[in-house]
Design a protein around this motif. Structure first.
Motif, mmCIF file in Angstrom:
data_model
loop_
_atom_site.group_PDB
_atom_site.id
_atom_site.type_symbol
_atom_site.label_atom_id
_atom_site.label_comp_id
_atom_site.label_asym_id
_atom_site.label_seq_id
_atom_site.Cartn_x
_atom_site.Cartn_y
_atom_site.Cartn_z
ATOM 1 N N UNK A 1 0.724 -0.930 -0.008
ATOM 2 C CA UNK A 1 -0.010 -0.158 -0.017
ATOM 3 C C UNK A 1 0.700 1.302 0.072
ATOM 4 N N UNK A 2 1.867 1.107 0.826
ATOM 5 C CA UNK A 2 2.754 2.504 0.979
ATOM 6 C C UNK A 2 3.709 2.790 -0.426
ATOM 7 N N UNK A 3 4.170 1.686 -1.035
ATOM 8 C CA UNK A 3 4.845 1.770 -2.164
ATOM 9 C C UNK A 3 3.859 2.542 -3.322
ATOM 10 N N UNK A 4 2.666 1.965 -3.418
ATOM 11 C CA UNK A 4 1.747 2.742 -4.398
ATOM 12 C C UNK A 4 1.491 4.084 -4.214
ATOM 13 N N UNK A 5 1.392 4.508 -2.972
ATOM 14 C CA UNK A 5 0.916 5.817 -2.513
ATOM 15 C C UNK A 5 2.131 6.720 -2.673
ATOM 16 N N UNK A 6 3.468 6.137 -2.603
ATOM 17 C CA UNK A 6 4.654 6.751 -2.627
ATOM 18 C C UNK A 6 5.166 6.948 -3.979
ATOM 19 N N UNK A 7 4.333 6.678 -5.195
ATOM 20 C CA UNK A 7 5.253 6.549 -6.471
ATOM 21 C C UNK A 7 5.341 8.150 -6.914
ATOM 22 N N UNK B 1 9.700 10.550 5.943
ATOM 23 C CA UNK B 1 9.113 11.040 4.806
ATOM 24 C C UNK B 1 8.157 12.306 5.302
ATOM 25 N N UNK B 2 7.561 12.226 6.591
ATOM 26 C CA UNK B 2 7.045 13.598 6.930
ATOM 27 C C UNK B 2 7.894 14.610 7.258
ATOM 28 N N UNK B 3 9.355 14.415 7.669
ATOM 29 C CA UNK B 3 9.990 15.530 7.814
ATOM 30 C C UNK B 3 10.647 16.055 6.647
ATOM 31 N N UNK B 4 11.101 15.048 5.853
ATOM 32 C CA UNK B 4 12.074 15.557 4.617
ATOM 33 C C UNK B 4 11.360 15.417 3.348
ATOM 34 N N UNK B 5 10.000 14.711 3.324
ATOM 35 C CA UNK B 5 9.425 14.857 2.222
ATOM 36 C C UNK B 5 10.047 14.169 1.007
ATOM 37 N N UNK B 6 11.045 13.383 1.112
ATOM 38 C CA UNK B 6 11.944 12.683 -0.108
ATOM 39 C C UNK B 6 12.281 11.069 0.440
ATOM 40 N N UNK B 7 12.589 10.387 -0.630
ATOM 41 C CA UNK B 7 12.900 8.987 -0.481
ATOM 42 C C UNK B 7 14.118 8.769 -1.234
ATOM 43 N N UNK C 1 29.341 5.033 12.206
ATOM 44 C CA UNK C 1 28.610 6.163 13.046
ATOM 45 C C UNK C 1 28.347 7.372 12.101
ATOM 46 N N UNK C 2 28.976 7.500 11.250
ATOM 47 C CA UNK C 2 28.510 8.902 10.295
ATOM 48 C C UNK C 2 27.681 8.693 9.319
ATOM 49 N N UNK C 3 26.972 7.548 9.404
ATOM 50 C CA UNK C 3 25.867 7.289 8.342
ATOM 51 C C UNK C 3 24.636 6.638 9.106
ATOM 52 N N UNK C 4 24.499 7.099 10.215
ATOM 53 C CA UNK C 4 23.198 6.836 11.075
ATOM 54 C C UNK C 4 22.491 7.822 11.250
ATOM 55 N N UNK C 5 21.050 7.888 11.225
ATOM 56 C CA UNK C 5 20.196 8.875 11.478
ATOM 57 C C UNK C 5 18.963 8.327 12.413
ATOM 58 N N UNK C 6 18.916 8.971 13.475
ATOM 59 C CA UNK C 6 17.920 8.327 14.534
ATOM 60 C C UNK C 6 16.582 9.270 14.604
ATOM 61 N N UNK C 7 15.553 8.808 14.670
ATOM 62 C CA UNK C 7 14.303 9.494 14.514
ATOM 63 C C UNK C 7 13.446 9.039 15.728
ATOM 64 N N UNK C 8 13.307 9.926 16.433
ATOM 65 C CA UNK C 8 12.790 9.591 17.752
ATOM 66 C C UNK C 8 11.155 10.028 17.837
ATOM 67 N N UNK C 9 10.389 9.229 18.798
ATOM 68 C CA UNK C 9 8.966 9.417 18.799
ATOM 69 C C UNK C 9 8.706 8.757 20.288
ATOM 70 N N UNK C 10 7.393 9.609 20.729
ATOM 71 C CA UNK C 10 6.896 8.762 22.061
ATOM 72 C C UNK C 10 5.977 7.555 21.621
ATOM 73 N N UNK C 11 6.103 6.782 22.822
ATOM 74 C CA UNK C 11 5.373 5.653 22.753
ATOM 75 C C UNK C 11 4.640 5.215 24.117
ATOM 76 N N UNK C 12 3.249 5.174 24.103
ATOM 77 C CA UNK C 12 2.576 4.727 25.218
ATOM 78 C C UNK C 12 2.616 3.115 25.402
ATOM 79 N N UNK C 13 2.927 2.543 26.485
ATOM 80 C CA UNK C 13 2.636 1.326 26.390
ATOM 81 C C UNK C 13 1.803 0.907 27.847
#
Length: 648
Positions: A487-493, A520-526, A636-648
């Motif tokens: 589903x994602x691949x079709x919508x991201x064409x 995708x939300x922040x950078x709007x590219x793939x 180390x110079x090729x890693x991007x971490x994207x954080x979020x909050x998660x309620x458990x």
């Protein structure tokens, strides 16, 4: 409670097998060594624990929490129980039966669990088996703390036999030795390992010589091989004989190591070493101690050292201390390995691990485990102050582990091997009876110190189950917001693509990772090539290199890649991606970016799953775990971490 079955996820996975630091890397490597060399290695590592039992087993039987009269009936009765315990538990249970249950050459609690699971698939009681495996691991940590303390302390106590005025120095010397032992762990044990075998060989030779010398004074002591003496002991005083089993059990502590270390030396080397050298030397020494007690009942205060002539006692203290240091080293190395495997299978958070050898993967060092063990062992030595007091705490965790092993062997024998029912019932029934008696007898030690290993095991079990259950809850919460890949691949064409390769670590190869959605939300590219990478740990110790990589083209330059690892292997994503040939052009790390999702967990009552305090514990462990970047060896110079909050 959530299922504790191992899950596949990029945050880690494992089994519970002790892996010594001075052994060949695997069962496959063991095949390339000659039998004599493997036997020497097994003598130096596998038998260090059980080999040092003569230092305290007889003493505790007569002067322990339930003292016995030092007379002919009790001496022969105790020795007969020791002889037949070694025969039934070590020879029959482990050498002849358990060591046949190898998982691609490997042994141990989790290797046995994985072997059963692979052959039986999903069963209603599979979760119960996993819980048993986790409990066996928790009990192992209690043993890992007590073994160095009681072994080194009992050896150093030999100084009081040489000179009574040395008594105040025993605890300080033992503490210094133990601190030094833990301080050198970070340097690895390869060089020390070269002398392990010869030193322990000298120690076993000393056991035999001392035994034969004293047996010559009372040749009739050989009569202890008759089980009638054990029967007479029980008939004379059933209650006292039952309580004495807790001290007799000290003679077989370390038997689990034979099975746990099988993959490093091979079944044949360990079995032959036991039958031709270790067992005879142990029996001769126990007989010699018995012969000494027949002549000198007062020697029960420390028969191991008193049986040596005065001129030989100080050298014997040195040899025995060296042997106990080696036994302690094997247990410490086992703790590192068990922890590493528990991380791999998803029962512990990621911990910083250092490899101390470029040749042997089994030689690892985990600082957090090392310093925790050091603090606990030193506190134990100072708090109890004598091996006699420590002996009261020793045995419960080991006997519990043996009982669990028998339970899992029962499932294997009946459900997988499908033995003849009569033979299976007799075999397992005998093992259960012996293990149950030992466990029940050791339970009586709880008030005298046995509470300590149980407390340690309870804490470790809580940590292991909290992490496994918490990860399952976290996955469930993450999956609530996932989108199917198709589903994602079709919508991201129509989304703009940029040069390079993006690798997104995911818990599932079929759904879109949260890190990809956030990017995708922040950078709007793939990126022009996108890999959804899933790390999967199998229920075998090692995965052949040709089966390591599984790739699937999803479409529009999206690929699903699954890396398969054995539960005793370490994950190295860049090294394995370099071998991928089916996802377009070869991978260039300088044009590849790794995207990791990092969740900040918030414990709440909104989502039922665990008690609130366990959710907070899980959140703390998640926050304290080692970075996925380091754990998976990502640049180390090729890693991007994207954080979020998660309620458990």
């Amino acid at each position: 409670m959530e299922s504790l079955c191992p899950q596949t996820s990029p945050s880690g996975m494992a089994t519970l097998t002790e892996t010594p630091a001075v052994a060949p890397e695997s069962a496959h490597e063991a095949q390339t060594h000659s039998l004599p060399m493997l036997m020497l290695g097994a003598i130096g590592v596998v038998y260090g624990d059980i080999g040092t039992s003569p230092l305290y087993a007889m003493k505790e039987s007569f002067l322990g929490a339930h003292p016995l009269a030092v007379d002919r009936l009790h001496i022969f009765g105790v020795l007969s129980l020791i002889f037949w315990s070694l025969m039934l538990i070590v020879t029959m249970k482990y050498v002849l039966v358990a060591m046949r249950a190898d998982n691609k050459g490997e042994g141990g609690s989790f290797a046995l669990l994985a072997l059963i699971s692979r052959n039986l698939g999903d069963k209603k009681w599979a979760s119960g088996l996993v819980t048993l495996g986790v409990l066996a691991t928790a009990l192992f940590y209690g043993d890992a703390i007590i073994t160095p303390a009681i072994s080194v302390l009992s050896a150093v106590e030999g100084l009081t036999v040489v000179e009574a005025s040395f008594a105040p120095l025993v605890v300080p010397i033992a503490v210094v030795i133990l601190i030094a032992l833990f301080l050198v762990q970070s340097r690895g044990t390869a060089k020390v390992g070269l002398i392990f075998g010869p030193v322990v060989l000298i120690y076993f030779a000393a056991l035999a010589v001392l035994g034969v010398t004293n047996i010559a004074q009372h040749p009739d002591i050989i009569g202890i091989v008759s089980p009638t003496w054990a029967v007479k002991f029980f008939l004379y005083d059933p209650k006292l004989a039952f309580l004495a089993m807790g001290s007799v059990f000290l003679a077989v502590t370390g038997a689990e190591t034979l099975y746990a270390d099988m993959g490093h030396f091979g079944r044949k080397a360990i079995g032959v070493s036991w039958l031709t050298l270790v067992y005879p030397c142990l029996v001769l020494n126990y007989m010699g101690q018995g012969a000494l007690l027949l002549s000198n009942p007062a020697a029960a205060e420390n028969p191991f050292f008193i049986m040596a002539p005065e001129w030989a006692r100080l050298p014997l203290v040195v040899i025995a201390t060296a042997a106990t240091i080696i036994a302690s080293q094997a247990v410490i190395s086992g703790a590192f390995s068990v922890t590493h495997q528990a991380i791999q299978l998803g029962f512990l958070p990621r911990l910083h691990t250092t490899h101390t050898s470029a040749k042997a993967a089994g030689q690892i060092y985990i600082p957090a485990v090392n310093w925790t063990l050091l603090v606990m062992v030193v506190l134990l030595v100072i708090g109890f102050g004598a091996s006699t007091r420590l002996a009261a705490a020793y045995g419960i965790s080991v006997s519990g582990t043996m009982l669990i092993t028998t339970a899992m062997l029962a499932v294997l024998i009946f459900q997988v091997w499908k033995w003849n029912r009569a033979l299976a019932f007799c075999t397992i029934g005998l093992f259960f009876a012996v293990d149950a008696i030992f466990f029940a007898s050791n339970i009586t030690k709880i008030a005298d110190g046995g509470w300590f290993p149980l407390l340690v095991a309870s804490v470790i079990f809580t940590v292991l189950t909290t992490w496994a259950t918490g990860r399952a809850l976290m996955r469930r919460r993450l999956e609530e917001d996932t989108i199917p890949m198709e589903v994602f691949i079709k919508s991201a064409a129509s989304i703009h693509r940029v040069r390079g390769t993006a690798v997104f670590l995911s818990t599932s190869p079929n759904s879109v990772p949260s890190a990809l959605l956030h990017n995708l939300k922040h950078n709007q590219v793939l990126h022009e090539r996108v890999l959804i990478l899933n790390v999967k740990v199998e229920d075998i110790p090692h995965v052949p290199q040709k089966k390591r990589i599984e790739t699937h083209k999803v479409g529009n330059w999206f690929y699903s890649v699954i890396l398969h690892y054995g539960f005793m292997e370490e994950v190295d994503i860049p090294a394995d991606l370099a071998n991928v040939q089916t996802c377009g052009e070869p991978f260039n790390m300088m044009s590849t970016s790794f995207f990791l999702g990092r969740q900040k967990l918030i414990a709440t009552k909104e989502h039922p799953g665990m008690a609130l305090w366990r959710e907070r514990l899980f959140a703390w462990m998640m926050k304290s775990s080692e970075s996925a970047m380091e754990f998976f060896k990502l640049p180390t110079n090729r890693v991007i971490e994207l954080g979020s909050q998660l309620r458990i």
